[in-house]
Design a protein around this motif. Structure first.
Motif, PDB file in Angstrom:
ATOM      1  N   CYS A 272      45.425  36.742  45.508  1.00  0.00           N
ATOM      2  CA  CYS A 272      45.130  36.363  44.021  1.00  0.00           C
ATOM      3  C   CYS A 272      45.928  37.653  43.134  1.00  0.00           C
ATOM      4  O   CYS A 272      46.366  37.236  42.272  1.00  0.00           O
ATOM      5  N   TYR A 273      45.380  38.852  43.725  1.00  0.00           N
ATOM      6  CA  TYR A 273      45.927  40.027  42.885  1.00  0.00           C
ATOM      7  C   TYR A 273      47.535  40.187  42.958  1.00  0.00           C
ATOM      8  O   TYR A 273      48.076  40.618  42.101  1.00  0.00           O
TER       9      TYR A 273
ATOM     10  N   ILE B 207      46.220  34.660  36.719  1.00  0.00           N
ATOM     11  CA  ILE B 207      45.796  35.951  36.890  1.00  0.00           C
ATOM     12  C   ILE B 207      46.190  36.990  35.519  1.00  0.00           C
ATOM     13  O   ILE B 207      45.202  37.812  35.123  1.00  0.00           O
TER      14      ILE B 207
ATOM     15  N   ILE C 170      40.058  30.414  41.633  1.00  0.00           N
ATOM     16  CA  ILE C 170      40.379  31.527  41.679  1.00  0.00           C
ATOM     17  C   ILE C 170      39.651  32.340  43.102  1.00  0.00           C
ATOM     18  O   ILE C 170      40.337  33.459  43.609  1.00  0.00           O
TER      19      ILE C 170
ATOM     20  N   MET D 122      37.546  38.915  33.761  1.00  0.00           N
ATOM     21  CA  MET D 122      37.682  39.454  35.069  1.00  0.00           C
ATOM     22  C   MET D 122      36.363  40.187  35.707  1.00  0.00           C
ATOM     23  O   MET D 122      36.254  40.227  36.785  1.00  0.00           O
TER      24      MET D 122
END
Length: 288
Positions: free
Chosen positions: A132-133, A144, A196, A152
């Protein structure tokens, strides 16, 4: 000593709890990060395959399987990760960031304690998988990137999309929606939502998850099939009022039959209910 100086060149050092967020790695990772991937499952190394070689300069596998043979506890990996973090913390500078990657909130107390002992050190917990990052898929990366600090923070404090959405506003929920459609006559809503936490796409139909997908293209294909189905199903009613009246008179099946047979609704109703009752139901319907 060599490892101590080796780590100094990395801006972020990750400690991945593979039992919690999985072992999957992104297609590409920045050169300024280093990863400790903790493994307890005997099949993980085989599944990683070429990724181990691909990232050999930035990836270190911490295999705790030998330790598991000596009466491992439920939180064995957690303890190993915290111990490794405590070791590495003495080597890194104040400008480097150490990050535990796990949805397990149990790490937070250890992080808080270490921050108390070393207030200038940067230690965090990320609750999302590395994919994800450092997402390579444009759509995932776009989602994102548009999440602000508040969202977040909420993402980090939850473990599932269902739990997260209970604390999101309507506008915040929409940040995770990739494509949506609302059929005007029935009011039925169809949309694709990005999960996510699972790094998957969920197709929703009338408020319920119909199916999950790893690839967006597959979700979009089924999404468009549903949209076409809804349009064909309800376009014959022309308005919300006629749909409501059809439900009230319980003549749905006859409207469908007339539509498929290319027959007038009045003739269809007469064939099932007789002349008098058929005409009465037809007049009641069109007077909506």
């Amino acid at each position: 000593m060599f490892k101590k100086w080796k780590l100094r060149k990395y801006q972020k050092i990750f400690f991945i709890d593979s039992e919690n967020v999985g072992y999957q790695l992104p297609d590409e990772i920045p050169e300024n990060i280093y990863i400790y991937l903790f493994v307890s499952n005997p099949f993980v190394l085989d599944k990683l395959g070429d990724d181990i070689t691909k990232y050999k300069k930035q990836l270190e596998i911490v295999d705790i399987r030998p330790l598991m043979k000596h009466g491992a506890t439920k939180n064995a990996m957690d303890f190993c990760i915290v111990a490794k973090l405590a070791e590495i913390m003495l080597w890194v500078s104040f400008h480097q960031k150490m990050i535990i990657v796990s949805r397990d909130k149990g790490y937070d107390i250890s992080i808080a304690f270490m921050k108390q002992q070393y207030p200038r050190k940067s230690i965090e917990r990320y609750s999302l998988p590395m994919t994800c990052y450092y997402a390579s898929h444009d759509c995932t990366q776009k989602i994102i990137n548009q999440l602000d600090h508040d969202v977040m923070k909420l993402v980090t404090s939850h473990q599932t999309m269902a739990g997260l959405k209970r604390f999101l506003t309507k506008n915040q929920k929409s940040l995770f929606v990739i494509e949506e459609f609302t059929e005007e006559i029935s009011g039925i809503k169809v949309f694709i939502e990005y999960d996510i936490y699972l790094n998957q796409y969920a197709l929703y139909y009338s408020g319920n998850i119909k199916q999950r997908y790893y690839h967006l293209e597959e979700a979009q294909q089924d999404f468009h099939d549903l949209v076409n189905m809804l349009q064909k199903k309800y376009q014959k009613y022309y308005s919300k009022e006629l749909l409501f009246k059809a439900k009230e008179l319980h003549i749905h099946q006859y409207i469908e039959e007339a539509y498929l047979k290319k027959q007038t609704l009045q003739d269809c109703l007469i064939s099932h209910f007789g002349q008098k009752e058929g005409i009465y139901l037809f007049n009641q319907f069109i007077q909506a």
